[in-house]
Each structure stands twice: as structure tokens, then as C-alpha cells.
Design a protein around this motif. Sequence first.
Motif, PDB file in Angstrom:
ATOM      1  N   THR A 233      -6.131   4.800   0.126  1.00 57.07           N
ATOM      2  CA  THR A 233      -6.002   3.915   1.142  1.00 57.07           C
ATOM      3  C   THR A 233      -6.333   4.358   2.500  1.00 57.07           C
ATOM      4  O   THR A 233      -5.669   5.499   3.082  1.00 57.07           O
ATOM      5  CB  THR A 233      -4.204   3.395   1.274  1.00 57.07           C
ATOM      6  OG1 THR A 233      -4.198   2.855   0.067  1.00 57.07           O
ATOM      7  CG2 THR A 233      -4.016   2.296   2.311  1.00 57.07           C
TER       8      THR A 233
ATOM      9  N   THR B   9      -4.514   9.816  -2.116  1.00 50.48           N
ATOM     10  CA  THR B   9      -4.761   8.235  -1.854  1.00 50.48           C
ATOM     11  C   THR B   9      -6.062   8.119  -1.554  1.00 50.48           C
ATOM     12  O   THR B   9      -6.808   8.939  -1.011  1.00 50.48           O
ATOM     13  CB  THR B   9      -3.642   7.995  -0.599  1.00 50.48           C
ATOM     14  OG1 THR B   9      -3.764   6.655  -0.431  1.00 50.48           O
ATOM     15  CG2 THR B   9      -4.066   8.606   0.673  1.00 50.48           C
TER      16      THR B   9
ATOM     17  N   ASP C 245      -9.270  -0.008   1.263  1.00 48.83           N
ATOM     18  CA  ASP C 245      -9.097   1.387   0.762  1.00 48.83           C
ATOM     19  C   ASP C 245     -10.478   1.477   0.031  1.00 48.83           C
ATOM     20  O   ASP C 245     -11.325   0.890   0.010  1.00 48.83           O
ATOM     21  CB  ASP C 245      -8.131   1.227  -0.537  1.00 48.83           C
ATOM     22  CG  ASP C 245      -8.501   0.420  -1.633  1.00 48.83           C
ATOM     23  OD1 ASP C 245      -9.359   0.672  -2.439  1.00 48.83           O
ATOM     24  OD2 ASP C 245      -7.999  -0.876  -1.594  1.00 48.83           O
TER      25      ASP C 245
ATOM     26  N   PRO D 236       0.844  -1.237   0.166  1.00 48.63           N
ATOM     27  CA  PRO D 236      -0.100  -0.083  -0.199  1.00 48.63           C
ATOM     28  C   PRO D 236       0.739   1.226  -0.014  1.00 48.63           C
ATOM     29  O   PRO D 236       2.018   1.374   0.379  1.00 48.63           O
ATOM     30  CB  PRO D 236      -0.658  -0.208   1.326  1.00 48.63           C
ATOM     31  CG  PRO D 236      -0.004  -0.978   2.289  1.00 48.63           C
ATOM     32  CD  PRO D 236       0.730  -1.980   1.308  1.00 48.63           C
ATOM     33  N   PRO D 237       0.396   2.447  -0.596  1.00 54.59           N
ATOM     34  CA  PRO D 237      -0.934   2.729  -1.072  1.00 54.59           C
ATOM     35  C   PRO D 237      -1.085   2.161  -2.722  1.00 54.59           C
ATOM     36  O   PRO D 237      -1.923   2.790  -3.307  1.00 54.59           O
ATOM     37  CB  PRO D 237      -1.124   4.115  -0.867  1.00 54.59           C
ATOM     38  CG  PRO D 237       0.302   4.703  -1.069  1.00 54.59           C
ATOM     39  CD  PRO D 237       1.106   3.614  -0.528  1.00 54.59           C
TER      40      PRO D 237
END
Length: 534
Positions: free
Chosen positions: A193, A191, A133, A67-68
Amino acid sequence: MNALVPLLVIIPLVGAAITLILGRYRRVQIAISVTALVAVTATAAVLLADVDRTGVPAVVEVGAWPPPFGIVLVVDRLAAIMVVVSALMLLGVLVFAVGQGIADRDRDTPVSIFHPTYLILAGGLFDAFIAGDLFNMYVGFEMLLAASYVLLTLGGTGSRIRAGVTYVVVSLVSSLLFLGAIALIYGATGTVTMALLSDRIRELPLDVQVILCAALLIGFAVKAAVFPLSFWLPDSYPTAPAPVTAVFAGLLTKVGVYAIIRTDKLLFFDVPLTVPLLIIGGLTMLVGILGALAQADVKRLLSFTLVSHIGYMIFGVAIGTELATGATIYYIVHHITVQTALFLVVGLIERVGRSTSITRLGGLLKKAPYVAILFFIGALNLGGIPPFSGFLGKIGLFEAGAASPSPLVYVLIGAGVITSLLTLYALMRVWNMAFWRPKEDVEGYESPLIESLQESPESTDGTAIGVATAVGTSKLMVGATTGLIALTLCLTVFAGPLFDLAQRAAGNVATPETYVDSVFPGGVPDSLSGGDAR
């Protein structure tokens, strides 16, 4: 144990593919569907035991992409609880659906479509619970919604198609709102996430946080049927077949509530939402139950009570304390189980009395005493009569509210008590009219001779426990309903350990650091933290 996490989604999706290929083999489809849901239930139970023992969420980076940049799946106590309960409900309803298909000889339901669609819905549901996410959560929502469109319109009757159109339009609008909110969040933070968003969102100006939070909440509120965005639900759910209605009522709205809890505690814990959520929760309670009191159809009545009890969950989210979150989690589990069971009972009532309108039902206590017992237990539980889990869940919420004193909270506690009493009144009215009232008192009553001539001999089963005169019932239908009612009683018998588990889950939710550290064991890298992404 981390290796088990993807199986929660893979098993139902693989099962869906196999059942679609083997569409001509009904018994094989049934065996695969049941096996898939049993496997998911067992896997989720093992994961729940493991994450509860260690206190550390199980995390999987799909495709080994960290991640992300890649998809991350996270199973903490809350996600594991939701998957276990959902899998049990899906399994129980599937058994009921199989029994109904046997009783109907599959005249109304194209089985080759039902089983793969049902498993796709299960896969989307589980994916939404364990998504790490926002975009993957959105994908889970779309999977279950696409499957729900098919399930809602099975049989192709005019009423189902009309209800399906409304449901599809509302669902698409809510999905667009959710997708738009994700775009805004990505634009503001760089992002989607959630573990990284927990760090980045707090660095945004408070007014920006409020806008992003409101955008997400509106999308989730439509899915959760929160007032005033609940107008679509009472017209959509009652037209579907009994098993489909049970799944929708028990599970689909709770996905929205779960998403509200997850994002509120993990992403927007600095945003002051107590007052607006309290007001919305109170209105959802009262408007929902007032709508229920005006209904003569049992399915519509239960659909309105579903809306009203979503208000209790929003009340718990609004208070925001760890105690309130734990009580909310317990209440979600209670409501999923009781609401699903009651809709299955109504499915039995419809087949015994050939109607769901209380103006046309009567004498069912004599005709189907076992169904009467099942409904009575479920009604007392939903109405919050001691010592059932409905009472315990409400007491937990009220105690959490009393520990966070404010005039508005006390008003909401009063609204919750009134809603509970009116729920009991509405359900006891159904009991009085459908079960206790003699059949002879029903308007348009026909003599037993005429009534018996109207019944089709080939649709009369007579094998169901206590419903020997039922039309088109089977042992599987009654057995599945009995199992879910028994599960609601287990929520009372084991309320202590379950409340403790819910409080531990609330502890995880209340400390985002645990979630973030599980996704980024060495801490959020310097290249990913800070304000450069704003």
C-alpha cells in the motif's frame, strides 16, 4: 464523490464484456464503446473538479476492506488529470477507428475483437492511474499490456506479428522486473500500500532504499521507453494500424512516466537520484532525436521523437522541485495530445499518399491541403515553436532547471534546446518532402492516368474535408483528427489555467502527507507504523 471513483474502471470493463457478447452487432458495439468512454470522461472531469476544489484526494476502499488489507483506489489531482486526458484521447482515436472501419468496410480489422480489447486497455490504463497500492498498479499494467498485444497484431500481417513478438517479450520482461521489485519492497516493508510505504520506506537504511528504488525504476523505464531501454519502441509501434499506433504512442509510455513520478515523490523522496536521472534524461533526448533524423518513414520518425521527448519528462522528474513537477505534468498532457494527434494525421497521410515513406510521397499540399494544415500545426507544436504548448512546456521545464542551478542542469537545458530544434528540422523535412515537393519529383513517379487506374473506385470516398481525392478516408477520420489538433491549440489558449492546475497537482505530489492522510484519515495506526515490519 468517492462513489464515482470505481466507475473509472468498472464502466470500460462492463462495456468490454457487453461488446464481446454482442460481437455480431457492429453498430451496437460502436455505440457502447463511445458511450463508455464518454461516461468515463464525464466522471473523471467531475472528480477532477471536486478534488481540485477541495484539495483532498477521493479515496475508495474496495469491498470495504481497510488498507493495507484491501485494495484502495485514490484519485488526486494528478491521477484525475491523467484519466481525463487519457479518456479524451481514447475517445478521439475510437472515432477515428470507427471512421477507418467504415472506409475500409472492416476488411482488415475484426471489429468484434477490437472494441472489447480497446475497452479493456482503457480499464487497465485508468486502474494504473488510480491504484493506491503497487500490486494493483501492476494489475492495471498487465490489463493494458494484454490488450495491447491483441491490438498490435490486428490484421495478422507478417510485419505486425514480428513486431508483436518483440513487444510481447520486452513487455513480459518489464513486467517481471516490476513484479520482482514489488516482491523486494514487500519483503522489506511488509506492505504494498503506497500510503503506508511512504511511512515505512523512509525508516529503511538508505542503501536499501536505493536498491528498491532502482528495481522499480528499471521496470518503469522499460515501459516509458527511457534510454537505453527504448530500443524496442521504434520497431513495434509503426507496424500497427494508425489508431492503435496513436494510442500506444500517446498513452502507454506515459503510464511509465506517471509511475516514476508517483513512486519517486511518494515513496523515495529521500533517495538522491538527481544526477543519474539527469544523465539518463539527456541521453534519451539526444539519442531519440538523432535516431529520428535518420528515418525515411514518418511513423518511425515520430516513434523516435516520442523517445526523445520522454527525456524532457525525465529531466523534470530529476530536478524534483515543485515547479519542475508542475511543468512536467503540463508537458505530459501536451505530449499525450500532440503525439496522438500527429499519429492520426500520419494515418491520413498514409491513406492519401498510399505510403508513409517520405521518399515516395510528394504533392500532398495540392492533393490534400487540409491534411497538410493539420500536420503543419502539429509539427510546429511538437517542435516547440512559440506560442504553442510545446514551447510553453519546454520553457516551464527550463525555468525550473534554471531555478535549481548546477552545471549538469545547464547542460541538459542546452540538450533540450538542441533536441527541440532538431525535432522541428526533422518534421519540416517531412513537410518539405511529402507536401511541398511536387509529385513529379518523386522517384518512380507515374502519370496521373496510370495512378488513377490503380485506385480502386470502391475505396475512394471523397467526403473528407479538403481530401476529395483521398483513398479510403471518411468524415469521421478527418473530424477526429481535427478535434485532437484543436485540443492541442486549447492547451496554448488556456495555458495559464492549465499551468496553475498542474502546479496545484505538483503541490499534492510534493507533499506525501496529503496522500497518506486521505488514505488513513486518523493517521497511520500504531499497529501499522514503526519498524516492526522491516
